[in-house]
Design an enzyme around this catalytic site. Structure first.
Site, PDB file in Angstrom:
ATOM      1  CD1 TRP A 101      60.073  59.955  50.259  1.00 17.51           C
ATOM      2  CD2 TRP A 101      58.328  58.882  49.345  1.00 17.51           C
ATOM      3  NE1 TRP A 101      59.370  59.342  51.271  1.00 17.51           N
ATOM      4  CE2 TRP A 101      58.303  58.677  50.746  1.00 17.51           C
ATOM      5  CE3 TRP A 101      57.327  58.301  48.571  1.00 17.51           C
ATOM      6  CZ2 TRP A 101      57.303  57.916  51.373  1.00 17.51           C
ATOM      7  CZ3 TRP A 101      56.335  57.541  49.187  1.00 17.51           C
ATOM      8  CH2 TRP A 101      56.332  57.367  50.573  1.00 17.51           C
ATOM      9  CG  ASP A 156      57.134  64.751  46.768  1.00 18.54           C
ATOM     10  OD1 ASP A 156      56.571  65.383  47.681  1.00 18.54           O
ATOM     11  OD2 ASP A 156      57.268  63.514  46.775  1.00 18.54           O
ATOM     12  CE  LYS A 196      55.965  62.358  55.175  1.00 15.03           C
ATOM     13  NZ  LYS A 196      55.890  61.872  53.810  1.00 15.03           N
TER      14      LYS A 196
HETATM   15  C1  PLP Z   1      55.713  61.031  52.792  1.00 12.13           C
HETATM   16  C2  PLP Z   1      56.135  61.361  51.416  1.00 12.13           C
HETATM   17  C3  PLP Z   1      55.398  60.948  50.289  1.00 12.13           C
HETATM   18  C4  PLP Z   1      54.164  60.071  50.399  1.00 12.13           C
HETATM   19  O1  PLP Z   1      53.130  60.751  50.969  1.00 12.13           O
HETATM   20  P1  PLP Z   1      51.666  60.093  51.085  1.00 12.13           P
HETATM   21  O2  PLP Z   1      50.850  61.268  51.543  1.00 12.13           O
HETATM   22  O3  PLP Z   1      51.748  58.985  52.066  1.00 12.13           O
HETATM   23  O4  PLP Z   1      51.266  59.619  49.744  1.00 12.13           O
HETATM   24  C5  PLP Z   1      55.842  61.326  49.045  1.00 12.13           C
HETATM   25  N1  PLP Z   1      56.941  62.078  48.909  1.00 12.13           N
HETATM   26  C6  PLP Z   1      57.683  62.493  49.949  1.00 12.13           C
HETATM   27  C7  PLP Z   1      58.898  63.330  49.721  1.00 12.13           C
HETATM   28  C8  PLP Z   1      57.294  62.149  51.246  1.00 12.13           C
HETATM   29  O5  PLP Z   1      58.021  62.561  52.294  1.00 12.13           O
END
Ligand code: PLP
Length: 360
Positions: free
Chosen positions: A102, A172, A196
């Site tokens: 990521w 993030d 999540k």
């Molecule tokens: C799932 C995830 C993403 C991507 O998320 P989307 O909503 O599908 O764009 C980005 N960063 C992390 C750490 C993630 O777990």
């Protein structure tokens, strides 16, 4: 009702109590004769739902008053572009810490907007640890420092919040927001895709310090400008109303569970139990440095990967779903977010012990 244990990395398990409540008020929300998703986002009913969700999130995370909370769309992946568009503020470089897939994606996207300095990378050890504070080669002129507190795919989590001095820290937090207490004032910006630990997909929560708003890169689309979102209470256009409502139910549920602190204790117990079992059993392995093991995503391999298919088939029959590792990584991964109950982790461990006995 027959609920299985869902270990999906995302979209992930939601609390059963939240789904039951949403189900009960689906077709007739609070006696209005229609569902919340059929109402105008500007109605007093929906605005009430939206404001309560924001307030509950502020209470849970103790978000200071000089931070805006934005309910955006486009997932965490759109933030990979929105962050540089909004936070470069006349500067030409940004610092990024690379701890896995990521953060690598965030870096790739940022390169369209600025010079990216990768100030630490654990690619050399196949992303099985996080760098220490001393290893970060931070640049005082950087517009911001971006990192991924929890790498969802590799199962790597920082055990500290980087100190970046006066340079705004951007995180993030998609896969670990609300899993433990954090000091929001240490961050310039936090973002998290909802699917999540917050609610259904379609919503991305952004928490941003007010003074960073209002100086976007030329050509930034209106919809990508945080200040426009902030000035319009995240309703410049039609927001993802049902996801926002459901996130609100999750926040209220979290408060009932003892808030983030109560949840952190449960999360620690769940992760400790699963990692202790994996370490004690020769049949299973996890490659991540002990102090960087994710409390949310637990990747593991079997001693013989020829057994992976059987493991997945048998675990599904046992009501333990979505244990396959990330498509490009293989192996297994158990995502044990807030909504996965302790009984789910216990059932997984019991299954893994039995499987190892039969196939080991
Ligand atoms: C799932 C995830 C993403 C991507 O998320 P989307 O909503 O599908 O764009 C980005 N960063 C992390 C750490 C993630 O777990």
């Amino acid at each position: 009702m027959n609920r299985i244990f869902n270990f999906c990395a995302g979209p992930a398990a939601l609390p059963t109590a939240v789904l039951e409540r949403a189900g009960a008020e689906l077709a007739d929300w609070h006696g209005k004769g229609m569902s919340i998703m059929e109402m105008s986002h500007r109605s007093k009913e929906f605005v009430g739902v939206a404001e309560k969700a924001e307030q509950d999130l502020r209470d849970l995370m103790l978000i200071p008053d000089n931070y805006k909370v934005l309910f955006m769309q486009g997932g965490a992946s759109s933030q990979f572009a929105m962050v540089p568009m909004n936070l470069l503020r006349g500067k030409s470089t940004a610092d990024y810490i690379n701890t896995g897939q990521w953060s690598s994606k965030a870096i790739k996207e940022a390169k369209s907007f600025c010079t990216v300095n990768v100030v630490a990378s654990t690619e050399g050890n196949n992303f099985t640890s996080a760098p220490s504070q001393a290893e970060l080669k931070l640049n005082p002129d950087a517009a911001y420092v971006h990192y991924t507190p929890n790498e969802t795919i590799g199962g790597v989590e920082f055990d500290y919040i980087p100190d970046t001095g006066d340079v705004p820290l951007v995180a993030d937090y998609s896969s670990s927001i609300l899993s433990e207490k954090i000091d929001v004032s240490k961050f310039g910006l936090i973002y998290a895709g909802a699917q999540k630990n917050i609610g259904p997909a379609g919503l991305c929560v952004v928490i941003v310090r007010e003074d960073l708003l209002g100086d976007v890169v030329a050509g930034t689309p209106t919809m990508f400008d945080y200040k426009v979102a902030a000035d319009n209470a995240s309703m410049y256009n039609t927001p993802p109303t049902y996801s926002w409502y459901l996130a609100g139910l999750v926040f209220a549920w979290l408060k009932e569970q003892g808030g983030v602190e109560g949840m952190a204790e449960i999360n620690k117990r769940k992760a400790d139990r699963l990692y202790s079992f994996i370490d004690a059993n020769d049949f299973y392995a996890n490659p991540v440095a002990k102090n960087n093991r994710s409390r949310m995503n637990v990747p593991f391999t079997l001693a013989d990967d020829a057994l992976d298919t059987v493991f997945l088939e048998e675990s599904e029959q046992a009501g333990l779903m979505n244990l396959a590792g990330y498509r490009s990584v293989g192996g297994m991964r158990a995502s044990i977010y807030n909504a996965v109950p302790e009984e789910g982790v216990d059932a997984l461990i019991a299954f893994m012990a039995d499987f190892a006995k039969r196939h080991g």
